[in-house]
Scaffold this active site. Structure first.
Site, PDB file in Angstrom:
ATOM      1  N   LYS A 216       0.892  -1.168   0.000  1.00 22.35           N
ATOM      2  CA  LYS A 216       0.000   0.000   0.000  1.00 22.35           C
ATOM      3  C   LYS A 216       0.927   1.214   0.000  1.00 22.35           C
ATOM      4  O   LYS A 216       1.423   1.633   1.034  1.00 22.35           O
ATOM      5  CB  LYS A 216      -0.881  -0.009   1.245  1.00 22.35           C
ATOM      6  CG  LYS A 216      -2.232   0.666   1.070  1.00 22.35           C
ATOM      7  CD  LYS A 216      -2.170   2.104   0.584  1.00 22.35           C
ATOM      8  CE  LYS A 216      -1.921   3.084   1.715  1.00 22.35           C
ATOM      9  NZ  LYS A 216      -1.715   4.473   1.244  1.00 22.35           N
TER      10      LYS A 216
ATOM     11  N   THR B  44       0.307   6.433  13.340  1.00 24.26           N
ATOM     12  CA  THR B  44      -0.160   5.425  12.387  1.00 24.26           C
ATOM     13  C   THR B  44       0.528   4.089  12.669  1.00 24.26           C
ATOM     14  O   THR B  44      -0.099   3.028  12.559  1.00 24.26           O
ATOM     15  CB  THR B  44       0.096   5.894  10.939  1.00 24.26           C
ATOM     16  OG1 THR B  44      -0.530   7.159  10.763  1.00 24.26           O
ATOM     17  CG2 THR B  44      -0.473   4.922   9.935  1.00 24.26           C
TER      18      THR B  44
ATOM     19  N   GLU C 240       9.148   1.583  11.417  1.00 20.12           N
ATOM     20  CA  GLU C 240      10.172   2.623  11.284  1.00 20.12           C
ATOM     21  C   GLU C 240       9.436   3.949  11.355  1.00 20.12           C
ATOM     22  O   GLU C 240       8.712   4.304  10.444  1.00 20.12           O
ATOM     23  CB  GLU C 240      10.908   2.417   9.949  1.00 20.12           C
ATOM     24  CG  GLU C 240      12.276   3.048   9.959  1.00 20.12           C
ATOM     25  CD  GLU C 240      12.219   4.480   9.511  1.00 20.12           C
ATOM     26  OE1 GLU C 240      11.991   5.357  10.375  1.00 20.12           O
ATOM     27  OE2 GLU C 240      12.384   4.719   8.311  1.00 20.12           O
TER      28      GLU C 240
ATOM     29  N   CYS D 129      13.204  10.588   7.685  1.00 19.27           N
ATOM     30  CA  CYS D 129      13.072  10.050   9.049  1.00 19.27           C
ATOM     31  C   CYS D 129      14.359  10.261   9.836  1.00 19.27           C
ATOM     32  O   CYS D 129      14.328  10.527  11.024  1.00 19.27           O
ATOM     33  CB  CYS D 129      12.680   8.580   9.005  1.00 19.27           C
ATOM     34  SG  CYS D 129      13.618   7.634   7.819  1.00 19.27           S
TER      35      CYS D 129
ATOM     36  N   GLU E  51       9.060  15.467  15.752  1.00 22.35           N
ATOM     37  CA  GLU E  51       9.571  15.408  14.388  1.00 22.35           C
ATOM     38  C   GLU E  51       8.813  16.446  13.558  1.00 22.35           C
ATOM     39  O   GLU E  51       7.608  16.326  13.365  1.00 22.35           O
ATOM     40  CB  GLU E  51       9.339  14.001  13.818  1.00 22.35           C
ATOM     41  CG  GLU E  51       9.940  13.806  12.465  1.00 22.35           C
ATOM     42  CD  GLU E  51       9.792  12.383  11.954  1.00 22.35           C
ATOM     43  OE1 GLU E  51       8.659  11.871  11.900  1.00 22.35           O
ATOM     44  OE2 GLU E  51      10.817  11.773  11.604  1.00 22.35           O
TER      45      GLU E  51
HETATM   46  P1  NAD Z   1       1.353   8.389   7.921  1.00 19.83           P
HETATM   47  O1  NAD Z   1       2.119   7.612   8.916  1.00 19.83           O
HETATM   48  O2  NAD Z   1      -0.085   8.621   8.224  1.00 19.83           O
HETATM   49  O3  NAD Z   1       1.434   7.691   6.475  1.00 19.83           O
HETATM   50  C1  NAD Z   1       2.387   6.719   6.113  1.00 19.83           C
HETATM   51  C2  NAD Z   1       1.709   5.589   5.357  1.00 19.83           C
HETATM   52  O4  NAD Z   1       0.726   4.984   6.207  1.00 19.83           O
HETATM   53  C3  NAD Z   1       0.942   6.035   4.096  1.00 19.83           C
HETATM   54  O5  NAD Z   1       1.048   5.036   3.095  1.00 19.83           O
HETATM   55  C4  NAD Z   1      -0.496   6.101   4.576  1.00 19.83           C
HETATM   56  O6  NAD Z   1      -1.432   5.914   3.545  1.00 19.83           O
HETATM   57  C5  NAD Z   1      -0.535   4.931   5.538  1.00 19.83           C
HETATM   58  N1  NAD Z   1      -1.600   5.027   6.559  1.00 19.83           N
HETATM   59  C6  NAD Z   1      -2.164   6.143   7.091  1.00 19.83           C
HETATM   60  N2  NAD Z   1      -3.100   5.822   8.005  1.00 19.83           N
HETATM   61  C7  NAD Z   1      -3.140   4.467   8.065  1.00 19.83           C
HETATM   62  C8  NAD Z   1      -3.883   3.528   8.824  1.00 19.83           C
HETATM   63  N3  NAD Z   1      -4.800   3.922   9.712  1.00 19.83           N
HETATM   64  N4  NAD Z   1      -3.644   2.209   8.641  1.00 19.83           N
HETATM   65  C9  NAD Z   1      -2.701   1.792   7.761  1.00 19.83           C
HETATM   66  N5  NAD Z   1      -1.978   2.627   7.003  1.00 19.83           N
HETATM   67  C10 NAD Z   1      -2.180   3.955   7.142  1.00 19.83           C
HETATM   68  O7  NAD Z   1       2.112   9.775   7.702  1.00 19.83           O
HETATM   69  P2  NAD Z   1       1.557  11.168   7.120  1.00 19.83           P
HETATM   70  O8  NAD Z   1       0.228  11.516   7.706  1.00 19.83           O
HETATM   71  O9  NAD Z   1       1.650  11.097   5.652  1.00 19.83           O
HETATM   72  O10 NAD Z   1       2.664  12.187   7.685  1.00 19.83           O
HETATM   73  C11 NAD Z   1       2.516  12.703   9.005  1.00 19.83           C
HETATM   74  C12 NAD Z   1       3.833  12.736   9.734  1.00 19.83           C
HETATM   75  O11 NAD Z   1       4.403  11.428   9.772  1.00 19.83           O
HETATM   76  C13 NAD Z   1       4.923  13.564   9.086  1.00 19.83           C
HETATM   77  O12 NAD Z   1       4.800  14.892   9.419  1.00 19.83           O
HETATM   78  C14 NAD Z   1       6.177  12.932   9.621  1.00 19.83           C
HETATM   79  O13 NAD Z   1       6.501  13.474  10.876  1.00 19.83           O
HETATM   80  C15 NAD Z   1       5.803  11.478   9.781  1.00 19.83           C
HETATM   81  N6  NAD Z   1       6.325  10.639   8.667  1.00 19.83           N
HETATM   82  C16 NAD Z   1       7.438   9.916   8.904  1.00 19.83           C
HETATM   83  C17 NAD Z   1       7.963   9.144   7.876  1.00 19.83           C
HETATM   84  C18 NAD Z   1       9.214   8.341   8.092  1.00 19.83           C
HETATM   85  O14 NAD Z   1       9.933   8.080   7.131  1.00 19.83           O
HETATM   86  N7  NAD Z   1       9.475   7.889   9.278  1.00 19.83           N
HETATM   87  C19 NAD Z   1       7.363   9.118   6.625  1.00 19.83           C
HETATM   88  C20 NAD Z   1       6.195   9.853   6.421  1.00 19.83           C
HETATM   89  C21 NAD Z   1       5.694  10.618   7.457  1.00 19.83           C
END
Ligand code: NAD
Length: 484
Positions: free
Chosen positions: A178, A235, A253, A287, A386
């Site tokens: 996904k 998440t 991660e 990250c 972060e």
């Molecule tokens: P997120 O964690 O919500 O999204 C990451 C992935 O998880 C995406 O593919 C998303 O579709 C999926 N996802 C979202 N909700 C889900 C759920 N309930 N069940 C399963 N999968 C789900 O991140 P975001 O909202 O896009 O970004 C928010 C914050 O997250 C950023 O500001 C940053 O601080 C952090 N982030 C960290 C990383 C990293 O590499 N560690 C990457 C993206 C975002």
């Protein structure tokens, strides 16, 4: 092939490009100008069901029967195909994520390298025999989990796809991915290339859509045997809770607040460009971004002056312009970073230097020019959370103990760097810092295919990259034979 000429993005299920069962789509925005430039399938639990079923068939079928050497050859061919399409993929990654084109090129190279690395490693992974009772032979086999789920973020779509799926396929799993709704065009293109490389249909399935719909359905699916998640801590918790109901192991991660410790004896000519890149790379949406610099007080003023000059000289603009910094991924991310920074400035934190927005940056883009901050209280949100933006917070320290306390004083523990010529101090600090990776006199924000990667504390658990990542995608089956 120019990015505009790309086909309409679709799911990939059982080797077939498919729309979502819902018939609905989601807009994909170009972060450089905020305009919609293509649409993605808005998948739900029905598409996830079909993808998991296809993966299960592949796992019990041709992919499950392939030898480790055959799996390795498919991944090596995929690496070669990615390199053949390198520039087209880099242009697509640049447009989809907003990152500067040179960064996108490096990311596609890294993605190919993951498949090359795991292609080469596939037939070198083996179990062991264990001395046991007299008249017995015990073998611990390394076997794939079965069907693995991969939830990928938008910050490094190609790289994180390569590291996660590369390891899982090399170990013999069949995958359901996904990818992130904000940026997933290169993983979709590379998954199609995998079929060309000889991957059997169903061994790698892509289901696009919203996290709360397609992502949540994948995390909770009873047909999944392991989940790899990269993204936000909140998440990550939701994914781990959903997986726990099916007793499914998870690798998480979840980002960091990585410190760079600069002692007075450091080689500043070596350190300063690396410090700058560690936070400006990918507009800080990394990250492992080096978002905190801890500077020994004796050199604090000197280092801040040099850093300020470097920040002021940076240029922010559209990814294709190849400047120092691109836009953030979306309006929500921009508003989040702006709100945190404005809150900090209202609390008395000082903006020491700010980069320039290039005149060619279109008005609707999600730009946040890199910013250097001073006077951040260590317990402030800017020091603890972060931000995921190009914002560097500086702190002064007087002793090694104080530096370690500051370095460890956040909920995170992903990566860190120590800059000093003192060999004993290098090792003392490396042991004392709570982080999954500690760099001495260098830093690789997100780099290092060969280096085990993952967090401590709220940065998550489990390891990806390197051989360790390959092991994460296996479990042990013990066979105990009594033969007298
Ligand atoms: P997120 O964690 O919500 O999204 C990451 C992935 O998880 C995406 O593919 C998303 O579709 C999926 N996802 C979202 N909700 C889900 C759920 N309930 N069940 C399963 N999968 C789900 O991140 P975001 O909202 O896009 O970004 C928010 C914050 O997250 C950023 O500001 C940053 O601080 C952090 N982030 C960290 C990383 C990293 O590499 N560690 C990457 C993206 C975002």
């Amino acid at each position: 092939m120019p990015a505009d000429a790309c086909e309409v993005p679709s799911n990939l299920i059982d080797g077939r490009p498919l729309p979502a069962e819902s018939g609905q789509t989601l807009p994909v925005l170009d972060p450089a100008d905020g305009q919609v430039f293509t649409r993605l399938p808005r998948s739900d639990a029905r598409d996830v069901d079909a993808a998991v079923a296809a993966a299960r068939r592949a796992f019990h079928g041709p992919w499950g029967r392939a030898t480790a050497a055959e799996r390795g050859r498919v991944l090596s061919r995929l690496a070669a195909l990615i390199l053949q399409q390198h520039e087209a993929l880099a242009q697509l990654e640049c447009r989809d994520t907003g990152k500067p084109i040179q960064q996108a090129r490096a990311d596609i190279t890294a993605c190919a390298r993951y498949f090359e690395y795991y292609g080469g490693a596939a037939d070198k992974l083996h179990g062991e025999s264990i001395p046991y009772a007299a008249g017995s032979t015990v073998i611990a086999l390394r076997v794939p989990h079965g069907v693995t789920g991969h939830i990928i973020p938008w910050n490094y779509p190609a790289q994180i796809f390569g590291r996660s799926v590369g390891g899982a396929l090399a170990a013999g799993n069949a995958c359901v991915v996904k990818p992130a709704e904000d940026a997933c065009l290169t993983p979709l293109r590379i998954a199609a290339l995998a079929l060309e490389a000889g991957l059997p249909p169903g061994a790698l399935n892509m289901v696009c859509g919203l996290g709360v719909e397609a992502g949540a359905a994948l995390a909770a699916h009873p047909g999944i045997n392991h989940i790899s998640f990269t993204g936000s801590p909140g998440t990550g918790t939701a994914v781990a809770q959903a997986a726990a109901l099916n007793h499914v192991p998870v690798t998480l991660e979840l980002g960091g607040k990585s410190p760079q410790i600069l002692f007075a004896d450091a080689d500043l000519d070596l350190a300063l460009p690396v410090l700058l890149n560690a936070i400006v790379q990918n507009a800080g949406q990394t990250c492992a971004a080096g978002s905190r610099v801890l500077i020994e007080r004796r050199i604090y003023a000197q280092v801040m002056e040099a850093l300020a000059a470097r920040f002021a000289a940076l240029r922010t603009g559209p990814g294709l312009a190849g400047l120092d910094c691109g836009p953030l991924i979306n309006a929500r991310q921009l508003a989040r970073v702006q709100a945190l920074v404005e809150g900090g400035l209202a609390d008395g934190i000082q903006a020491v230097a700010r980069a320039q927005l290039a005149p060619e940056a279109p008005a609707g883009g999600f730009y946040f020019a890199p910013l250097l901050l001073d006077g951040v209280p260590p317990d402030h949100a800017i020091a603890q959370q972060e931000l995921f933006g190009p914002v560097l917070a500086a702190f002064a320290f007087d002793s090694e103990e104080e530096a370690i306390a500051l370095a460890n004083g956040t909920p995170y523990g992903l990566t860190a760097a120590v800059w000093t010529r003192d060999g004993a101090r290098q090792l003392r600090c490396a042991h004392a810092i709570e982080a999954g990776q500690v760099f001495i006199n260098n830093y690789g924000a997100g780099g290092g295919i060969e280096l085990p990667f993952g967090g401590m504390k709220h940065s998550g658990y489990g390891r990806e990259k390197a051989f360790e990542g390959l092991r994460s995608f296996t479990t042990i089956k013990t066979i105990a034979i009594s033969h007298g």
